[in-house]
Design a protein around this motif. Structure first.
Motif, PDB file in Angstrom:
ATOM      1  N   UNK A 255      -7.331  95.852 -47.295  1.00  0.00           N
ATOM      2  CA  UNK A 255      -7.003  95.444 -48.571  1.00  0.00           C
ATOM      3  C   UNK A 255      -6.381  93.968 -48.538  1.00  0.00           C
ATOM      4  N   UNK A 256      -5.504  93.995 -47.472  1.00  0.00           N
ATOM      5  CA  UNK A 256      -5.012  92.524 -47.026  1.00  0.00           C
ATOM      6  C   UNK A 256      -5.975  91.656 -46.757  1.00  0.00           C
ATOM      7  N   UNK A 257      -6.595  92.094 -45.788  1.00  0.00           N
ATOM      8  CA  UNK A 257      -7.768  91.150 -45.270  1.00  0.00           C
ATOM      9  C   UNK A 257      -8.812  90.759 -46.383  1.00  0.00           C
ATOM     10  N   UNK A 258      -9.459  91.746 -47.222  1.00  0.00           N
ATOM     11  CA  UNK A 258     -10.295  91.451 -48.213  1.00  0.00           C
ATOM     12  C   UNK A 258      -9.371  90.573 -49.247  1.00  0.00           C
ATOM     13  N   UNK A 259      -8.217  90.674 -49.564  1.00  0.00           N
ATOM     14  CA  UNK A 259      -7.630  89.818 -50.400  1.00  0.00           C
ATOM     15  C   UNK A 259      -7.426  88.178 -49.929  1.00  0.00           C
ATOM     16  N   UNK A 260      -7.255  88.196 -48.622  1.00  0.00           N
ATOM     17  CA  UNK A 260      -6.891  86.816 -47.818  1.00  0.00           C
ATOM     18  C   UNK A 260      -8.535  86.252 -48.077  1.00  0.00           C
ATOM     19  N   UNK A 261      -9.514  86.913 -47.901  1.00  0.00           N
ATOM     20  CA  UNK A 261     -10.928  86.330 -47.847  1.00  0.00           C
ATOM     21  C   UNK A 261     -11.250  86.112 -48.983  1.00  0.00           C
ATOM     22  N   UNK A 262     -10.955  86.290 -50.330  1.00  0.00           N
ATOM     23  CA  UNK A 262     -11.501  86.109 -51.483  1.00  0.00           C
ATOM     24  C   UNK A 262     -12.137  87.114 -52.181  1.00  0.00           C
ATOM     25  N   UNK A 263     -12.296  88.214 -51.568  1.00  0.00           N
ATOM     26  CA  UNK A 263     -13.153  89.348 -51.906  1.00  0.00           C
ATOM     27  C   UNK A 263     -12.593  90.081 -53.172  1.00  0.00           C
ATOM     28  N   UNK A 264     -11.387  90.101 -53.417  1.00  0.00           N
ATOM     29  CA  UNK A 264     -10.589  90.459 -54.376  1.00  0.00           C
ATOM     30  C   UNK A 264     -10.096  90.005 -55.685  1.00  0.00           C
ATOM     31  N   UNK A 265     -10.332  90.065 -56.828  1.00  0.00           N
ATOM     32  CA  UNK A 265      -9.659  89.141 -57.840  1.00  0.00           C
ATOM     33  C   UNK A 265      -8.173  89.052 -57.584  1.00  0.00           C
ATOM     34  N   UNK A 266      -7.894  87.546 -58.081  1.00  0.00           N
ATOM     35  CA  UNK A 266      -6.471  87.286 -57.727  1.00  0.00           C
ATOM     36  C   UNK A 266      -5.393  87.950 -58.503  1.00  0.00           C
ATOM     37  N   UNK A 267      -5.598  88.685 -59.691  1.00  0.00           N
ATOM     38  CA  UNK A 267      -4.567  89.424 -60.235  1.00  0.00           C
ATOM     39  C   UNK A 267      -4.438  90.788 -59.535  1.00  0.00           C
TER      40      UNK A 267
END
Length: 320
Positions: free
Chosen positions: A180-192
């Motif tokens: 989850x953290x890696x996906x967020x860091x890469x931009x795969x997850x909406x910033x909200x």
């Protein structure tokens, strides 16, 4: 905090893939070469398991070459699977996809039996850029933002080669916390859907252990043994002028800097996981998920007993 992001259009994508896969010969799954395990969608694996798979480690120009080699070896060792690395902005390497698909489905081809290929992946993994490169025109909308493509599209790459593009799709529940953290860091997850400070701290925790030289080179900081991710984020904020009144560090601003510069490859070519690391994270996540399911089942059983839908386990049944 576990990170989850599954907007409504992803349910529609799942349904569309379930229907389309019946007439597909090969499935191309684009992966982020910086996180090849975390960006592999387990729900897609279930939906497409009956078809040969081409794993494309996209954005390889942003990833650690040595670790990319490890991931290619891992995926190429799997049955009915091939893996290649790719930079979607390069025309010549992109066309290797067609040849790889023909090798995975050698009996398909020609006007009588045209090749039908489904291309899928997580949001913001570079599918639209790749397809535009393959077709030589702006066939799909692109952008450095999760969730750009919303509808399925059919694109003809040759007279006998049809490519079906689908919107980027995550899965309803991410059981590997690190993913989850890696996906967020890469931009795969909406910033909200995530907290930038938490993501930046997880990212720095990994970089301190595996890529300390990248932090030294980019931020001109020292990385002494035992330094924490919180201390590193503060030091980066101080170096970059993210300072509030009375010398306090603007941690939100510092976090945004770290995440943005990782995505932009300003820290150098970095991969956030190896096959062995991801296997350990996945095993731990599956264990926790199984324990969670046991607790959930117990709650449901207790509820049914309370409302007398089922008998208590220790209560003898009537002899009749």
């Amino acid at each position: 905090m576990a990170i989850q992001w599954f907007p409504g259009h992803m349910h529609l994508t799942k349904k569309a893939i379930s229907e389309r896969i019946k007439e597909i010969d090969v499935v191309i799954e684009l992966l982020d070469a910086r996180l090849p395990g975390s960006s592999a969608n387990p729900m897609l694996a279930d939906l497409t398991s009956a078809r040969p798979a081409l794993k494309v480690l996209n954005k390889q120009d942003l990833a650690d070459p040595a670790r990319t080699a490890l991931w290619l070896a891992y995926y190429n060792s799997l049955p009915a699977t091939r893996a290649i690395e790719l930079d979607a902005s390069e025309t010549a390497p992109a066309r290797r996809l067609i040849q790889a698909c023909r090798e995975l489905a050698p009996l398909r081809g020609g006007m009588v039996k045209p090749m039908r290929v489904l291309i899928c992946g997580i949001p913001n993994v570079g599918k639209s850029t790749l397809i535009n490169t393959l077709t030589g025109k702006r066939a799909t909308k692109t952008g450095d933002e999760a969730g750009i493509t919303k509808l399925e599209q059919r694109i003809s790459l040759a007279d006998d080669f049809y490519l079906y593009d689908t919107p980027g799709m995550l899965w309803p529940r991410i059981i590997v916390t690190k993913s989850g953290y890696n996906l967020a860091a890469s931009g795969a997850i909406g910033r909200n859907a995530f907290n930038e400070e938490e993501v930046a701290l997880e990212l720095l925790d990994y970089l301190i252990k595996d890529y300390p030289e990248a932090l030294v080179a980019r931020y001109k900081v020292e990385v002494p043994a035992g330094i924490s991710d919180e201390q590193m984020l503060e030091e980066i904020g101080r170096k970059r002028g993210a300072v509030l009144t009375k010398g306090r560090i603007n941690l939100q601003k510092a976090a945004e800097i770290v995440i943005h510069e990782f995505r932009a490859c300003a820290l150098g070519r970095i991969t956030l996981e190896t096959p062995d690391e991801f296997a350990q994270w996945l095993a731990a996540g599956q264990l926790l998920d199984a324990e969670r399911q046991v607790k959930k089942d117990k709650i449901e059983t207790d509820r049914l007993i309370r409302f007398k839908k089922i008998p208590r386990p220790d209560k003898p049944r009537d002899a009749g």
